[in-house]
Structures are given as C-alpha cells and as structure tokens.
Design a protein around this motif. Structure first.
Motif, PDB file in Angstrom:
ATOM      1  N   VAL A 128       1.780  81.212  23.298  1.00 40.51           N
ATOM      2  CA  VAL A 128       1.006  80.775  24.464  1.00 40.51           C
ATOM      3  C   VAL A 128       0.611  79.322  24.238  1.00 40.51           C
ATOM      4  O   VAL A 128       0.049  78.974  23.191  1.00 40.51           O
ATOM      5  N   THR A 129       0.895  78.486  25.201  1.00 42.59           N
ATOM      6  CA  THR A 129       0.507  77.073  25.135  1.00 42.59           C
ATOM      7  C   THR A 129      -0.274  76.730  26.389  1.00 42.59           C
ATOM      8  O   THR A 129      -0.308  77.504  27.354  1.00 42.59           O
ATOM      9  N   ARG A 130      -0.901  75.545  26.396  1.00 43.04           N
ATOM     10  CA  ARG A 130      -1.673  75.132  27.572  1.00 43.04           C
ATOM     11  C   ARG A 130      -1.542  73.631  27.772  1.00 43.04           C
ATOM     12  O   ARG A 130      -1.663  72.855  26.826  1.00 43.04           O
ATOM     13  N   GLU A 131      -1.265  73.240  29.011  1.00 43.47           N
ATOM     14  CA  GLU A 131      -1.144  71.830  29.345  1.00 43.47           C
ATOM     15  C   GLU A 131      -1.607  71.623  30.778  1.00 43.47           C
ATOM     16  O   GLU A 131      -1.236  72.392  31.678  1.00 43.47           O
ATOM     17  N   ASP A 132      -2.440  70.608  30.975  1.00 45.94           N
ATOM     18  CA  ASP A 132      -2.971  70.279  32.300  1.00 45.94           C
ATOM     19  C   ASP A 132      -3.630  71.480  32.974  1.00 45.94           C
ATOM     20  O   ASP A 132      -3.484  71.704  34.184  1.00 45.94           O
ATOM     21  N   GLY A 133      -4.336  72.277  32.170  1.00 49.72           N
ATOM     22  CA  GLY A 133      -5.079  73.398  32.721  1.00 49.72           C
ATOM     23  C   GLY A 133      -4.258  74.636  33.018  1.00 49.72           C
ATOM     24  O   GLY A 133      -4.787  75.613  33.560  1.00 49.72           O
TER      25      GLY A 133
END
Length: 350
Positions: free
Chosen positions: A105-110
């Motif tokens: 799981v990753t997260r970018e720009d919300g």
C-alpha cells in the motif's frame, strides 16, 4: 478501480467495518470493497486445527445484527465460524473479494494505491486495515540445532501429528496450555518451556476494562501491543488446574540451547525430545504497509485516542490491532473505524 474506501481483511474486524460503511451510505462494489487473501470466508478461523471445537475456544462475538448463537459446541470452530462469516457476507451483501492478497500500500497526493499479488492495483481515499496476525508467526531463535520436526501453532493439525513422540511445547500462552492438554489426553508425552513463570489468573469483574486500558496505553504511545497472554494472563479453570496438579502444566523454564534430539534448560537439566511445537504467538501482519513508513522506532504504530486512527496518516485506520484483537473488540473497532472513515471522507474533498 477507484473507491472511497478499501478494507483489507475479511475477519471479524473487517466484516464489522464493511457492514458499518454500508450502513453509513457507502455502496458495495462502487464506493468500497473488502480484499481478503483467503480462498473463502472465515478469516484466520478457517485455518485452525480440527480438534479445536467451538466449545473449547474463547467466546466468539456476534457480528453486527447477526447473532452468533445456538451453535453446536462439539463442531470444529474452523467450520462453524467459516460458515457464520460466509452467511454474513451473503446476508449483508458485503463486497468481499477472496483470493485477493495485498502486497503493498502506498500513498501519493492523498490517494492510496493498493497493489495485489496478481499485479493489479486499486485506489482509494481511505483504508481500513484488518489483517490480523495469523500469517505472521513468531519463530524464536535459540543456540544449537534441533534435527526433529518443528511445527508452529498455525501448522498444528491435531495430536496425531505427534503420535509416539516426546514433544517440547514452547510458549506461555493459552494455545500452549491447550495443546498440552490435548496431547496428554491422546497419550503424547510433553514437556513445557516458558520464558517466565506462567501467569495464571482468575478474572475479576473489571478484568476486561483493565486489559483494554493497558493495551490502549501502548498503542497510543506508538509501542507494539503485548502478546495476548502478556495482557490477559492465563485463565485458571478446572481443566487447567487439573493439568497443573498432574504436572503437565508445570513449566521447565527457559531454554538454554537445543541439541539434535534434546533440549537443554537454563536450570542445567537436559531432556530428550522428538519434536517441538512452537506456540510462541504471532506478530501483526503489516508488511504490506511498510511503504507508508508508519512504524515507530519501537516497532508499533501510533494510534489516536479513538483507538483506530493512525496519527501520522489521515485516512488510515486499524482494526483488530491492539485492544481490538479479540472478536468482541474487533466488532466494536469495526464500527469505530467506519464512523471515522466516513467523517474523513465527508470532510476532505474528493
């Protein structure tokens, strides 16, 4: 595919969260989905040994608006709970995808991106993680080398695995004591090793509240939760008392080192053994979350006062972690996480 929320794990906590997300207006398959690595319903329960009957387990809490009662206590818990979870998925029209293992799981720009084992990806504005511990067993390391068979709790099938053998059972939790009782009843000779003196307790009226308070204090400080027995102790009942009286449930203490067919204890004694059963617990299955860098230096995840929200990452929620590791706690945490996620989604523009 893009969702408002993705729930990872379809055990007690994940199913409770899914129900409450739907209750709060999220549409199944359109707004949210539940991803589960198992081939069918049941969570970790479907992998439990067949000799663990429902009557021998700790109480299984009901899922929301679906009573778990009038069950046959002599049936394997793996069958009963799997059937119950499966019926719940169907009855409540929950959007559960089985055989959907989450790798990262990753997260970018919300936006969270969830990568599955088949290489596909999904995206969501929020995540409820409900992966439990069953897939991440703790295998301790000791000096020396043992050449006989070694089995962890999640590989235990039944006493027949150890017929005619002398078995060292390692671990100070409820599983270890239950294994010893089962093995002895089947005529299997056992020894018991624990790192510290077994912590037998008779629960007080406020026992559950005390345990929950202690566990929450750790997760709110970013510390990893204690083992189950570290928080609850061992429940002393007539069966366990009989085991103590017979000598079966008397620990030989810490292991010093292992020989090819022997165990050497720190008190200087040595015993021949044929097999080892490691009832040494589990770690939380959070490897897929490593890219989010949520873990503290102490190894835990900093959880907010609501006991489900990740302090360092808005939109990330944990159920079945810390105080919500029991089925009753997991049911309550599922609701809390769904409420928190719904409020987050309403407050943050899409």
């Amino acid at each position: 595919m893009y969702y408002q929320n993705i729930v990872i794990g379809a055990g007690q906590a994940g199913l409770s969260a899914a129900f409450h997300l739907q209750r709060r207006g999220l549409k199944p398959w359109e707004d949210y989905v539940v991803l589960d690595a198992n081939p069918g319903p049941g969570g970790a329960w479907q992998h439990r040994w067949r000799t663990l009957t429902l009557g021998k387990t700790h109480a299984v809490a009901s899922l929301p608006e679906f009573p778990f009662d009038n069950q046959d206590p002599t049936r394997p818990a793996s069958e009963v709970v799997s059937e119950y979870y499966g019926a719940y998925e169907r009855e409540k029209n929950l959007p559960v995808r089985h055989d959907a293992e989450v790798r990262a799981v990753t997260r970018e720009d919300g936006i969270f991106t969830v990568e599955l084992a088949d290489g596909s990806t999904l995206q969501a504005r929020s995540i409820i993680n409900a992966t439990g511990t069953w897939t991440n067993p703790n295998w301790p390391s000791y000096p020396g080398r043992f050449d006989g068979p070694q089995v962890h709790t999640n590989g235990f099938i039944g006493p027949e695995q150890f017929a005619g053998q002398r078995v060292l059972v390692v671990g100070g939790g409820a599983s270890a004591t239950q294994f010893i009782v089962q093995l002895r009843a089947a005529g299997v000779d056992t020894l018991w090793s624990t790192r510290s003196e077994p912590d037998w307790r008779t629960p007080s009226a406020d026992w559950g509240i005390q345990v929950e308070r202690e566990v929450n204090e750790r997760t709110r400080s970013g510390l990893p939760p204690k083992s189950v027995v570290g928080a609850t102790g061992l429940m002393l009942n007539p069966v366990m008392q009989a085991g103590i009286d017979s000598g079966a449930l008397v620990s030989r203490g810490k292991i010093d080192f292992l020989g090819p067919h022997s165990v050497h204890f720190q008190d200087g004694s040595t015993e021949p053994i044929d097999a080892i059963l490691w009832a040494t617990g589990f770690h939380h299955a959070h490897d897929h979350l490593r890219p989010l860098h949520l873990h503290t230096q102490a190894g835990g995840i900093l959880i907010a006062e609501d006991s489900v929200s990740a302090v360092e990452l808005p939109g990330m929620y944990f159920v079945g972690y810390g105080a919500s590791a029991s089925t009753l706690g997991a049911t309550h945490a599922g609701r809390k996480a769904a409420v928190a996620a719904s409020k987050f989604l309403a407050a943050v523009p899409a």
